[in-house]
Structure formats: C-alpha cells, structure tokens
Design a protein around this motif. Sequence first.
Motif, short mmCIF file in Angstrom:
data_model
loop_
_atom_site.label_atom_id
_atom_site.label_comp_id
_atom_site.label_asym_id
_atom_site.label_seq_id
_atom_site.Cartn_x
_atom_site.Cartn_y
_atom_site.Cartn_z
N LYS A 1 1.74 -12.07 3.45
CA LYS A 1 1.50 -10.39 2.69
C LYS A 1 0.51 -10.29 1.63
CE LYS A 1 5.86 -9.21 1.04
NZ LYS A 1 7.00 -8.71 0.95
N ILE A 2 -0.18 -9.19 1.95
CA ILE A 2 -1.26 -8.74 1.07
C ILE A 2 -0.64 -6.99 -0.22
CG2 ILE A 2 -2.31 -9.55 2.50
CD1 ILE A 2 -2.98 -6.78 3.39
N GLY A 3 -1.46 -7.36 -0.80
CA GLY A 3 -1.14 -5.74 -1.35
C GLY A 3 -2.21 -5.07 -2.02
N VAL A 4 -2.24 -4.10 -2.13
CA VAL A 4 -2.38 -3.08 -2.39
C VAL A 4 -2.14 -1.31 -3.25
CG1 VAL A 4 -3.71 -3.08 -0.30
CG2 VAL A 4 -1.90 -1.65 -0.30
N GLN A 5 -3.08 -0.96 -3.27
CA GLN A 5 -2.72 -0.19 -4.61
C GLN A 5 -2.33 1.76 -3.78
OE1 GLN A 5 -5.72 1.83 -7.21
NE2 GLN A 5 -4.50 2.01 -8.77
N GLU B 1 -5.13 0.97 1.35
CA GLU B 1 -3.84 1.19 1.50
C GLU B 1 -3.96 1.11 2.85
OE1 GLU B 1 0.85 2.76 0.51
OE2 GLU B 1 -0.71 4.11 0.16
N THR B 2 -4.43 2.37 3.25
CA THR B 2 -4.51 2.97 4.50
C THR B 2 -5.59 2.43 5.76
OG1 THR B 2 -4.53 5.68 3.54
CG2 THR B 2 -5.74 4.85 5.74
N TYR B 3 -6.34 1.42 4.71
CA TYR B 3 -7.18 0.62 5.63
C TYR B 3 -5.96 -0.09 6.17
CZ TYR B 3 -9.51 -3.93 5.79
OH TYR B 3 -9.89 -5.05 6.19
N ALA B 4 -5.23 -1.16 4.98
CA ALA B 4 -4.45 -1.78 5.37
C ALA B 4 -3.01 -1.87 6.25
CB ALA B 4 -3.31 -3.07 3.67
N VAL C 1 -4.44 -8.01 12.76
CA VAL C 1 -3.85 -9.23 11.85
C VAL C 1 -2.42 -8.45 11.73
CG1 VAL C 1 -3.98 -11.26 10.91
CG2 VAL C 1 -6.44 -10.63 11.11
N LYS C 2 -1.72 -9.48 12.14
CA LYS C 2 0.00 -9.64 12.34
C LYS C 2 0.64 -9.95 10.75
CE LYS C 2 0.46 -7.36 15.91
NZ LYS C 2 0.48 -6.40 16.31
N LEU C 3 0.21 -8.79 10.02
CA LEU C 3 0.52 -9.34 8.27
C LEU C 3 1.36 -7.81 7.66
CD1 LEU C 3 -1.94 -6.35 6.92
CD2 LEU C 3 -3.04 -8.42 7.18
N ALA D 1 0.01 -12.85 -0.84
CA ALA D 1 -0.89 -13.75 -0.93
C ALA D 1 -2.58 -13.33 -1.47
CB ALA D 1 -1.17 -14.44 0.57
N CYS D 2 -2.97 -11.77 -1.74
CA CYS D 2 -4.30 -11.61 -1.98
C CYS D 2 -3.87 -10.22 -2.46
CB CYS D 2 -5.32 -11.98 -0.81
SG CYS D 2 -5.58 -13.54 -0.29
N VAL D 3 -4.96 -9.44 -2.76
CA VAL D 3 -5.03 -8.19 -3.06
C VAL D 3 -5.97 -7.37 -3.14
CG1 VAL D 3 -4.35 -6.03 -4.78
CG2 VAL D 3 -3.16 -7.80 -5.31
N ILE D 4 -6.22 -6.00 -1.78
CA ILE D 4 -7.40 -5.98 -1.45
C ILE D 4 -7.84 -4.61 -2.22
CG2 ILE D 4 -9.02 -4.41 0.14
CD1 ILE D 4 -6.57 -5.38 2.16
N MET D 5 -9.08 -4.92 -2.86
CA MET D 5 -9.70 -3.36 -3.97
C MET D 5 -11.63 -4.01 -3.73
SD MET D 5 -9.92 -5.78 -7.31
CE MET D 5 -7.57 -6.00 -6.67
N GLY D 6 -12.03 -2.68 -4.50
CA GLY D 6 -13.26 -3.17 -4.62
C GLY D 6 -13.78 -4.18 -5.24
N ILE D 7 -14.81 -4.04 -4.33
CA ILE D 7 -15.53 -5.55 -5.04
C ILE D 7 -15.88 -5.69 -6.67
CG2 ILE D 7 -18.22 -4.83 -4.44
CD1 ILE D 7 -17.39 -8.12 -4.69
N ASP D 8 -16.51 -3.81 -6.88
CA ASP D 8 -17.05 -4.25 -8.93
C ASP D 8 -15.80 -4.13 -9.49
OD1 ASP D 8 -19.49 -3.07 -8.80
OD2 ASP D 8 -18.79 -1.46 -7.18
#
Length: 252
Positions: free
Chosen positions: A136-140, A146-149, A157-159, A180-187
């Motif tokens: 399970k991953i987290g997004v804002q 969120e759209t990408y995930a 990937v099945k998540l 497990a992880c959170v997706i965001m921009g590199i900065d």
Amino acid sequence: MTFSKLTSLIITACTLLTACEDKKADNGNTLTVGVCADYAPFEYYKDGELVGFDIDLMKEIARRLNKDVKFKDMSFDAILGSLTTGRLDAAVSSIEATDERRKSMDFSNEYIKSPRTMVCKATSSIQTVSDLAGEKIGVQSGSTHETYAKGSLSEDVKLTVKSLTKIPDLLQDMEIGNVACVIMGIDEAESIKKSRPNIKLISLPGEVSGAAVALPKRSPLTDTVNQILEEMEADGSLTKLKEQWLPHDAPL
C-alpha cells in the motif's frame, strides 16, 4: 425544486457573494493566493513564517503586478475547489496543469519540472518499483501523484493506494506501517530527508511532474502572469529562486 437543491443554491450564492465582497474590500489591490503549506521547499512554515519557493515566486509576481499578496493556507483539494468559486486569484503548490484541470481553471506556463520519487523507511526491503507488488502506497489527495499511482503505476504493479490531504499525515502513516512508501516530487523528498535521516528515496525512472500557477477560468491575469514569468526567466530572477530552493529542478 427540492429542499436540498434550494439549500445547495443558497450556499453557492452566499459563497460567490462573499467572494465578491472580499474583492470589493481590497479594491482589487490584493492578490489572494491559495497554498498548501506542508510542502517544503515550496511552501511551509518556518518559525511561524510562511516561506518557500512558491511563496517567494508569488511575492515577486505580485510586486510586478503592483499588488499586495495575501496567502491562504488550505488543503490541496480545497485549493482547486476555491479557484472555481472565485475565492482565490491564483494558487501555487506544485500544481501540475493536466488536461482535466484545464477544463475548470487556467494555468500559466510551467515554471519548474521535478522528477517524481518514492519516500520509504530506510529499513524497508523495497528497492525498486517492482517491489511494490502487494503493498500500500500513500499519495496526496487531488495531486497528480495520486493520478499516476492509481493509473499507470497500478497497471504496472498490483498495489493499493491510500490518499490523504496532508503530507505529514502520509509520513506518519509510513512511520507506523500503514503505507510502505509515499510518492512525491524529488525536491519535497530531499527536504524531508534533511530532518528524517531514517528514510530513503527511490527514483521513479522517466517520471517528471511540472508545476504552474493556477488561476480561475478566463482569468484576466493569465497572460500577464505568463509575461512576468518570461521576464523573470530573462532577467535571471527565476533562476536565482530555483538555485536557492530547488536543486533538482529539471530543464523546461
């Protein structure tokens, strides 16, 4: 007309009336800008003061417009809604100009591009995107992350995707093992890592998100904001802001 429909119309009318009254009160001399101030290095609080790349950018744009600037801190999804009701003149918070968003609001030209990345606990066994299978991953909420995930990433990937309005809440969920992880921009990720050495960053190859100033649909300021951004690019002031705040900005 049903009671619920009548109530909805009254609320909408009151919202628009309040927005109009707010505009009259400042005689159009104030640029009201929506931000989600939990997104360092773009907008965040330091010693009680709102700072960051987007904050400095909009202060400079307001200066060149000969206007004062007032920032309204709100959740990311609330920012997008407030633009459509006229309660904001503009908004910045690493907002990407997607085709869907363009249906209801205007955007300036992109002023940054930033690689997308994952933030995970340093002790996590996850090393690549393929390791996310079954996780399970987290997004804002409301973000293009969120759209990408929920879109291309979930197809590869099945998540499971969990969406929350605030980045700190997502990081807390990661700490206690809810995601497990959170997706965001590199900065944003690099800024968080400075205060959280117990995390690691995992790149998402080929994934780059852009950001632009969002404005109400058919805003009279859109062309002028674009002109100011071009001037800032030409005179070097935009580059100086990027060097100060955004070391991972990708070429436009």
